[in-house]
Write a protein that holds these residues in place. Structure first.
Motif, PDB file in Angstrom:
ATOM      1  N   PRO A 185      42.345  40.773-115.974  1.00 18.43           N
ATOM      2  CA  PRO A 185      43.127  41.236-114.811  1.00 18.43           C
ATOM      3  C   PRO A 185      42.422  42.414-114.136  1.00 18.43           C
ATOM      4  CG  PRO A 185      44.063  42.073-116.837  1.00 18.43           C
ATOM      5  CD  PRO A 185      42.913  41.207-117.250  1.00 18.43           C
ATOM      6  N   ASP A 186      42.877  42.760-112.896  1.00 20.67           N
ATOM      7  CA  ASP A 186      42.271  43.896-112.193  1.00 20.67           C
ATOM      8  C   ASP A 186      42.443  45.184-112.996  1.00 20.67           C
ATOM      9  OD1 ASP A 186      41.457  42.273-110.206  1.00 20.67           O
ATOM     10  OD2 ASP A 186      43.123  42.745-108.841  1.00 20.67           O
ATOM     11  N   SER A 187      43.538  45.237-113.763  1.00 16.37           N
ATOM     12  CA  SER A 187      43.818  46.455-114.540  1.00 16.37           C
ATOM     13  C   SER A 187      43.119  46.421-115.909  1.00 16.37           C
ATOM     14  CB  SER A 187      45.322  46.587-114.753  1.00 16.37           C
ATOM     15  OG  SER A 187      45.784  45.422-115.432  1.00 16.37           O
ATOM     16  N   TRP A 188      41.996  45.720-116.001  1.00 16.77           N
ATOM     17  CA  TRP A 188      41.357  45.500-117.305  1.00 16.77           C
ATOM     18  C   TRP A 188      41.011  46.805-118.027  1.00 16.77           C
ATOM     19  CZ3 TRP A 188      36.467  47.326-118.356  1.00 16.77           C
ATOM     20  CH2 TRP A 188      35.691  47.698-117.264  1.00 16.77           C
ATOM     21  N   GLU A 189      40.604  47.789-117.253  1.00 19.20           N
ATOM     22  CA  GLU A 189      40.163  49.037-117.886  1.00 19.20           C
ATOM     23  C   GLU A 189      41.340  49.739-118.576  1.00 19.20           C
ATOM     24  OE1 GLU A 189      37.952  51.484-115.120  1.00 19.20           O
ATOM     25  OE2 GLU A 189      38.101  53.171-116.519  1.00 19.20           O
ATOM     26  N   ASP A 190      42.481  49.800-117.867  1.00 19.40           N
ATOM     27  CA  ASP A 190      43.672  50.415-118.476  1.00 19.40           C
ATOM     28  C   ASP A 190      44.128  49.618-119.689  1.00 19.40           C
ATOM     29  OD1 ASP A 190      43.867  52.565-116.819  1.00 19.40           O
ATOM     30  OD2 ASP A 190      45.150  51.543-115.354  1.00 19.40           O
TER      31      ASP A 190
ATOM     32  N   TRP B 206      42.497  40.558-122.954  1.00 21.68           N
ATOM     33  CA  TRP B 206      42.989  39.431-122.144  1.00 21.68           C
ATOM     34  C   TRP B 206      42.580  38.088-122.751  1.00 21.68           C
ATOM     35  CZ3 TRP B 206      39.914  43.445-120.525  1.00 21.68           C
ATOM     36  CH2 TRP B 206      38.536  43.206-120.516  1.00 21.68           C
TER      37      TRP B 206
ATOM     38  N   PRO C 230      35.111  41.138-117.086  1.00 24.99           N
ATOM     39  CA  PRO C 230      35.809  41.195-115.799  1.00 24.99           C
ATOM     40  C   PRO C 230      34.870  40.769-114.663  1.00 24.99           C
ATOM     41  CG  PRO C 230      36.137  43.220-117.051  1.00 24.99           C
ATOM     42  CD  PRO C 230      35.123  42.425-117.794  1.00 24.99           C
ATOM     43  N   ARG C 231      35.437  40.068-113.665  1.00 29.63           N
ATOM     44  CA  ARG C 231      34.629  39.530-112.562  1.00 29.63           C
ATOM     45  C   ARG C 231      33.824  40.624-111.843  1.00 29.63           C
ATOM     46  NH1 ARG C 231      37.455  37.769-108.285  1.00 29.63           N
ATOM     47  NH2 ARG C 231      39.324  38.006-109.553  1.00 29.63           N
ATOM     48  N   LYS C 232      34.465  41.774-111.665  1.00 22.74           N
ATOM     49  CA  LYS C 232      33.801  42.838-110.885  1.00 22.74           C
ATOM     50  C   LYS C 232      32.583  43.423-111.600  1.00 22.74           C
ATOM     51  CE  LYS C 232      37.456  44.306-107.888  1.00 22.74           C
ATOM     52  NZ  LYS C 232      38.681  45.072-107.814  1.00 22.74           N
TER      53      LYS C 232
END
Ligand SMILES: O=c1ccn([C@@H]2O[C@H](COP(=O)(O)O)[C@@H](O)[C@H]2O)c(=O)[nH]1
Length: 312
Positions: free
Chosen positions: A292-297, A286, A40-42
């Motif tokens: 996606p922003d919801s990657w953790e879920d 993914w 994830p980007r973050k």
């Protein structure tokens, strides 16, 4: 790393599997195969800092899974995904250091859950002895994957170095397309008096049972979930011998965990000795699209689904 624990030394690897499955209530194995380009980007603060990025990523996942009480019955890092990030001739061991830190986290957050080091070793006896030390002593793994291609003297050092409390999973009928090239060949085992031919994977299975008689409670087999007919035949063959099965191929490679568990049950196989593995399907659901922003879920959903589908 603190492996092995005092209690574990008294147990065979098979006992450790039974106990960890009983405690987790499932036979799931979560694969730990990082792909730095798909993080994830973050998480990626500096694209060159593999150690920092991977430790951040796995620390979020492992802590959240532990908080939700999502305990699997095993973890399986594939060593190649980590060591390819090292550049030893430049004094750079980022991948290995990240794996060491992630294994420390696993041990702290999921005590008693076995770690299977997927390194697919197997060489002349003296070299296998070194590879066995690498897996069990350097990495502190509970079990290792080994190729049977070089024969008994290449496999046995893993069992003797590891001792009764360490596991040796022999590649038996793998999950990849090319598995059929050699493993499916009809052969006649020279050690058998009969003239009957059988697929090479069955001849390997017989050897695994023979080795198991010498090294009780330690020998296992890697059999992919992607070929249900072969998995069914091998699970039936192993059922009475209680040979632990490591079963990759679920998730990204297309096989279903629910179907795999049903197949094992129908074969009369003791499911608590199986470890059904999904790697990228859990840590990177993914695939090749940006996370996606919801990657953790998304990861936690995949993680908990594997546990539910492999419930005992
Ligand atoms: O027959 C085999 C033996 C090992 N593997 C390994 O398992 C994981 C599978 O990864 P996914 O992302 O779940 O497809 C990987 O480390 C393989 O090297 C296997 O797939 N098949």
């Amino acid at each position: 790393m603190g492996f092995p624990k005092k209690d574990e030394v008294r147990m065979t690897y098979r006992d450790i599997l039974n106990e960890s499955a009983r405690r987790a209530g499932n036979c799931a194995c979560v694969g730990l195969d990082p792909r730095p380009g798909n993080l994830p980007r973050k998480i990626v603060m500096d694209a060159g800092d593999h150690h920092g990025n991977l430790v951040r990523f796995f620390s979020i996942l492992l802590k959240e899974a532990a908080r939700r009480n999502l305990k699997p019955a095993a973890f399986k890092p594939n060593i190649g995904y980590w060591q390819c990030l090292d550049a030893p001739r430049k004094g750079d061991y980022q991948g290995s250091r990240a794996l060491a830190d992630v294994l420390d986290m696993v041990e702290e957050l999921f005590p008693g859950v076995p770690v299977i080091l997927d390194s697919k070793r197997g060489d002349i006896a003296s070299s296998s002895t070194n590879y066995a030390h690498e897996a069990f002593n350097s990495w502190g793994a509970h079990a290792v994957t080994v190729s049977p291609y070089m024969g008994s003297d290449s496999v046995e050092p893993f069992a003797s170095v590891g001792g009764r409390h360490r596991g040796v999973y022999v590649l038996n009928r793998t999950s990849n397309r090319g598995a059929q090239d050699f493993q499916g060949m009809d052969v006649r085992d020279r050690n058998d008096s009969g003239e009957k031919k059988e697929p090479l994977y069955m001849a390997v299975a017989r050897r695994i049972v023979t080795w198991e008689k010498t090294y009780g409670g330690t020998l296992g087999a890697v059999v992919g979930a992607t070929s249900p007919a072969e998995l069914g035949a091998l699970a039936s063959f192993y059922a009475d011998h209680e040979i632990p099965l490591l079963i990759p191929g679920v998730g990204s490679q297309g096989a279903g965990a629910t179907d795999t568990v049903s197949l094992l049950r129908d074969s009369g196989y003791p499911v608590e000795l199986a470890r059904i593995n999904s790697s990228s399907g859990i840590t990177m659901p993914w695939k090749d699209t940006p996370a996606p922003d919801s990657w953790e879920d998304m990861c936690m959903d995949a993680w908990s689904r594997l546990l539910e589908e492999t419930v005992l």
